[in-house]
Write an enzyme that holds these catalytic residues in place. Sequence first.
Site, mmCIF file in Angstrom:
data_model
loop_
_atom_site.group_PDB
_atom_site.id
_atom_site.type_symbol
_atom_site.label_atom_id
_atom_site.label_comp_id
_atom_site.label_asym_id
_atom_site.label_seq_id
_atom_site.Cartn_x
_atom_site.Cartn_y
_atom_site.Cartn_z
ATOM 1 N N ARG A 110 -14.009 -8.106 1.390
ATOM 2 C CA ARG A 110 -12.568 -7.930 1.194
ATOM 3 C C ARG A 110 -11.831 -9.212 1.590
ATOM 4 O O ARG A 110 -10.910 -9.659 0.903
ATOM 5 C CB ARG A 110 -12.039 -6.749 2.043
ATOM 6 C CG ARG A 110 -12.580 -5.378 1.674
ATOM 7 C CD ARG A 110 -12.093 -4.913 0.320
ATOM 8 N NE ARG A 110 -10.651 -4.915 0.225
ATOM 9 C CZ ARG A 110 -9.850 -3.925 0.632
ATOM 10 N NH1 ARG A 110 -10.379 -2.825 1.142
ATOM 11 N NH2 ARG A 110 -8.544 -4.005 0.500
ATOM 12 N N HIS A 116 -7.098 0.878 -6.689
ATOM 13 C CA HIS A 116 -7.434 0.081 -5.485
ATOM 14 C C HIS A 116 -8.140 -1.203 -5.946
ATOM 15 O O HIS A 116 -9.317 -1.423 -5.689
ATOM 16 C CB HIS A 116 -8.315 0.909 -4.554
ATOM 17 C CG HIS A 116 -8.371 0.395 -3.144
ATOM 18 N ND1 HIS A 116 -7.651 -0.706 -2.701
ATOM 19 C CD2 HIS A 116 -9.077 0.831 -2.060
ATOM 20 C CE1 HIS A 116 -7.916 -0.909 -1.418
ATOM 21 N NE2 HIS A 116 -8.765 -0.007 -1.011
ATOM 22 N N GLN A 138 -10.120 -3.656 -3.538
ATOM 23 C CA GLN A 138 -11.419 -3.110 -3.139
ATOM 24 C C GLN A 138 -12.483 -3.452 -4.183
ATOM 25 O O GLN A 138 -13.590 -3.874 -3.861
ATOM 26 C CB GLN A 138 -11.304 -1.580 -2.995
ATOM 27 C CG GLN A 138 -12.608 -0.905 -2.625
ATOM 28 C CD GLN A 138 -13.091 -1.316 -1.245
ATOM 29 O OE1 GLN A 138 -12.357 -1.233 -0.285
ATOM 30 N NE2 GLN A 138 -14.328 -1.778 -1.142
ATOM 31 N N ARG A 167 0.896 -1.179 0.000
ATOM 32 C CA ARG A 167 0.000 0.000 0.000
ATOM 33 C C ARG A 167 0.917 1.206 0.000
ATOM 34 O O ARG A 167 1.708 1.398 0.932
ATOM 35 C CB ARG A 167 -0.916 -0.004 1.220
ATOM 36 C CG ARG A 167 -1.602 1.326 1.442
ATOM 37 C CD ARG A 167 -2.710 1.302 2.468
ATOM 38 N NE ARG A 167 -3.895 0.669 1.947
ATOM 39 C CZ ARG A 167 -5.141 0.935 2.374
ATOM 40 N NH1 ARG A 167 -5.355 1.828 3.311
ATOM 41 N NH2 ARG A 167 -6.176 0.311 1.853
ATOM 42 N N CYS A 186 -16.508 2.268 0.042
ATOM 43 C CA CYS A 186 -15.371 1.399 0.379
ATOM 44 C C CYS A 186 -14.971 1.533 1.846
ATOM 45 O O CYS A 186 -14.306 0.646 2.374
ATOM 46 C CB CYS A 186 -14.194 1.692 -0.537
ATOM 47 S SG CYS A 186 -13.622 3.393 -0.404
ATOM 48 N N ASP A 244 -17.067 7.528 -2.279
ATOM 49 C CA ASP A 244 -15.842 7.406 -1.482
ATOM 50 C C ASP A 244 -15.546 8.801 -0.922
ATOM 51 O O ASP A 244 -16.182 9.794 -1.332
ATOM 52 C CB ASP A 244 -14.689 6.893 -2.378
ATOM 53 C CG ASP A 244 -13.384 6.659 -1.612
ATOM 54 O OD1 ASP A 244 -13.423 6.573 -0.370
ATOM 55 O OD2 ASP A 244 -12.324 6.579 -2.273
HETATM 56 N N1 NVA Z 1 -9.777 6.997 -1.768
HETATM 57 C C1 NVA Z 1 -9.471 6.590 -0.415
HETATM 58 C C2 NVA Z 1 -9.752 5.142 -0.234
HETATM 59 C C3 NVA Z 1 -9.489 4.634 1.154
HETATM 60 C C4 NVA Z 1 -9.765 3.165 1.264
HETATM 61 C C5 NVA Z 1 -8.019 6.898 -0.113
HETATM 62 O O1 NVA Z 1 -7.160 6.644 -0.974
HETATM 63 O O2 NVA Z 1 -7.729 7.424 0.964
HETATM 64 N N1 CP Z 2 -11.436 0.325 2.016
HETATM 65 C C1 CP Z 2 -10.171 0.260 2.492
HETATM 66 O O1 CP Z 2 -9.234 -0.045 1.774
HETATM 67 O O2 CP Z 2 -10.068 0.535 3.816
HETATM 68 P P1 CP Z 2 -8.719 0.686 4.659
HETATM 69 O O3 CP Z 2 -8.070 1.980 4.242
HETATM 70 O O4 CP Z 2 -9.189 0.702 6.069
HETATM 71 O O5 CP Z 2 -7.824 -0.474 4.367
#
Ligand code: NVA
Ligand code: CP
Length: 300
Positions: free
Chosen positions: A287, A130, A133, A103, A259, A218
């Site tokens: 997930r 992502h 997801q 990540r 998400c 989101d």
């Molecule tokens: N768009 C959000 C998704 C979090 C799961 C982010 O990147 O922070």
């Molecule tokens: N939806 C998602 O990826 O959540 P987290 O940021 O908690 O992993």
Amino acid sequence: MNSKRDFLTIKDFTASEIAVLLDRAADFKSGRAAGKQPLRGRSIGMLFYKTSTRTRISFEVGIYQLGGQPVYIRPGESQLSRDETIADTARVFSRYLRGIVIRTFEHKIAAEFAEYASVPVINGLTDTHHPCQILADLMTIKEKKGQLKGVKIAYIGDGNNVANSLIEGAAQMAMDLTVAAPEGYEPTPDILKDTSGRITIVRDPKAAAAGADVLYTDVWISMGDNEAEAAEKQSKFAAYQINDELLSYAKPDCIVLHCLPAHRGQEITDSVIEGPRSAVFDQAENRLHTQKAVLEMLIK
Ligand code: NVA
Ligand code: CP
């Protein structure tokens, strides 16, 4: 020859592979695949530059349930913080680990990691993608609507990593996706270039929601976004909130996805997320099942 496969974007899987993964995830969920331990004796690295609740826990639990050992690593606690290169780190990881979940910020960091790793690299979120997801989202839609083909989705809000991967997933599975985003916040143009005509970008959230089977949103500010723009974004996105009024434009049996984490009162109201159309916690659960299917398919 090393035939390892990475999962960096949805396009790394064909439509038929996604269908197989979703069926397998359903087997894990129902208990039909209980006791399968394809990761027995294998350690999987989890290199997380950004915080996480769902991705971290669902991967750690999923790896454990498949018989493996998750190894969680924060870059600040590794020699990456002292300028050890991505390339060297990826090569060293590959000598201990049978797969790596990453990540990170720029997608090219994940791509570089995958280039130098000799084991599969799975994208647990980058600034522009992502994919894990979206597999869970597709599973949730299939559970609730019985199919994917032709299902009408409206994504309302920021054209971010989730929107980009949703576009790729909808295109792969022949779904009908309309994205409503304010000017300047549309999904990444390159992603749109490579998809079929089933993806439409509009300005008006009501036009996107009209007749939809699925409403999806989101956060307006993603991890790594410029926090200084937060106030300006709040006003630009005000009309893009999923609330009871916007929901009334969709089909009566429409489901609502997010998400998570959600900012209630911003991109979605409390009443919608707690209401009868919300499928967000099934989506979060999925997930776990979809990622187990991915691990089983990729990790040797
Ligand atoms: N768009 C959000 C998704 C979090 C799961 C982010 O990147 O922070
Ligand atoms: N939806 C998602 O990826 O959540 P987290 O940021 O908690 O992993």
